[in-house]
Write an enzyme that holds these catalytic residues in place. Structure first.
Site, PDB file in Angstrom:
ATOM      1  N   ASP A   8       0.885  -1.163   0.000  1.00  0.00           N
ATOM      2  CA  ASP A   8       0.000   0.000   0.000  1.00  0.00           C
ATOM      3  C   ASP A   8       0.924   1.214   0.000  1.00  0.00           C
ATOM      4  O   ASP A   8       1.439   1.601   1.048  1.00  0.00           O
ATOM      5  CB  ASP A   8      -0.905   0.003   1.239  1.00  0.00           C
ATOM      6  CG  ASP A   8      -1.777   1.239   1.307  1.00  0.00           C
ATOM      7  OD1 ASP A   8      -2.312   1.667   0.261  1.00  0.00           O
ATOM      8  OD2 ASP A   8      -1.920   1.804   2.413  1.00  0.00           O
ATOM      9  N   GLU A  67      -1.231  -1.408  -4.972  1.00  0.00           N
ATOM     10  CA  GLU A  67      -2.428  -0.623  -5.269  1.00  0.00           C
ATOM     11  C   GLU A  67      -2.117   0.418  -6.323  1.00  0.00           C
ATOM     12  O   GLU A  67      -1.065   1.054  -6.301  1.00  0.00           O
ATOM     13  CB  GLU A  67      -2.937   0.062  -3.993  1.00  0.00           C
ATOM     14  CG  GLU A  67      -4.256   0.773  -4.188  1.00  0.00           C
ATOM     15  CD  GLU A  67      -4.828   1.353  -2.899  1.00  0.00           C
ATOM     16  OE1 GLU A  67      -5.673   2.267  -3.005  1.00  0.00           O
ATOM     17  OE2 GLU A  67      -4.448   0.908  -1.812  1.00  0.00           O
ATOM     18  N   ASP A 139      -2.490   0.963   7.397  1.00  0.00           N
ATOM     19  CA  ASP A 139      -1.717   0.828   6.165  1.00  0.00           C
ATOM     20  C   ASP A 139      -1.229  -0.607   5.965  1.00  0.00           C
ATOM     21  O   ASP A 139      -1.171  -1.099   4.837  1.00  0.00           O
ATOM     22  CB  ASP A 139      -0.544   1.808   6.156  1.00  0.00           C
ATOM     23  CG  ASP A 139      -1.020   3.245   6.099  1.00  0.00           C
ATOM     24  OD1 ASP A 139      -1.459   3.684   5.026  1.00  0.00           O
ATOM     25  OD2 ASP A 139      -0.983   3.929   7.143  1.00  0.00           O
TER      26      ASP A 139
END
Length: 173
Positions: A8, A67, A139
């Site tokens: 992420d 991502e 996160d």
């Protein structure tokens, strides 16, 4: 069996999550955050590259998922996020690991069942799916969700390939 590293990306905090995917089962291996502080952006990008490289050397993942950039209200933030993604992707490709990319909506859909899920829902489902004793930091949970999304996609491809093989064999008999 495949070890999957999910990332992420962020220019201040980059989450990572590592799982082992065996058949239809997933197992938690590790997660955390690369904390980047308030250094100049080039220094933070170097920290992302070095941090992801260290995680790759520690866990030896077979697969890497990250991502995609979403367009935020602030174009400067989107550019910094894109640069953070780039640093992580270069670490993976330098270790000769293929890179898969997923939108935030795809990740949430795969883990929570709806593309508009919030962070707490993602955290809850990651904890549940991986049978974690506690709730991971946001996160890190997002990075684990990226890895889980890739595991689901990877398993779907395997299932489709198996079905295609059975169909072809059925026609040959």
């Amino acid at each position: 069996m495949a070890v999957i590293l999910g990332i992420d990306p962020g220019s201040r905090l980059t989450g990572y999550g590592v799982i082992r995917h065996v058949g239809s089962k997933v197992e938690y291996l590790g997660s955390g955050c690369i904390r980047l502080g308030s250094d100049a952006l080039p220094v933070r990008l170097q920290k992302i590259y070095a941090g992801v490289s260290q995680i790759i050397e520690q866990y030896r993942p077979d697969l890497f998922a990250i991502e995609q950039v979403f367009m935020a209200r602030n174009p400067d933030s989107a550019l910094k996020l894109g640069q953070a993604r780039g640093a992580a992707i270069v670490a993976a490709t330098n270790h000769e690991i293929d890179v898969a990319e997923y939108s935030a909506r795809q990740i949430k859909q795969a883990v929570v069942g709806k593309g508009a899920a919030d962070k707490t829902q993602v955290q809850h489902m990651v904890k549940h799916l991986l049978k974690l004793p506690g709730t991971p930091q946001a996160d890190a949970a997002d990075a684990l969700a990226v890895a889980l999304c890739h595991a689901h996609s990877f398993q779907s491809l395997i299932n489709m390939a198996g079905h295609a093989t059975k169909t072809v064999r059925g026609r040959l008999r």
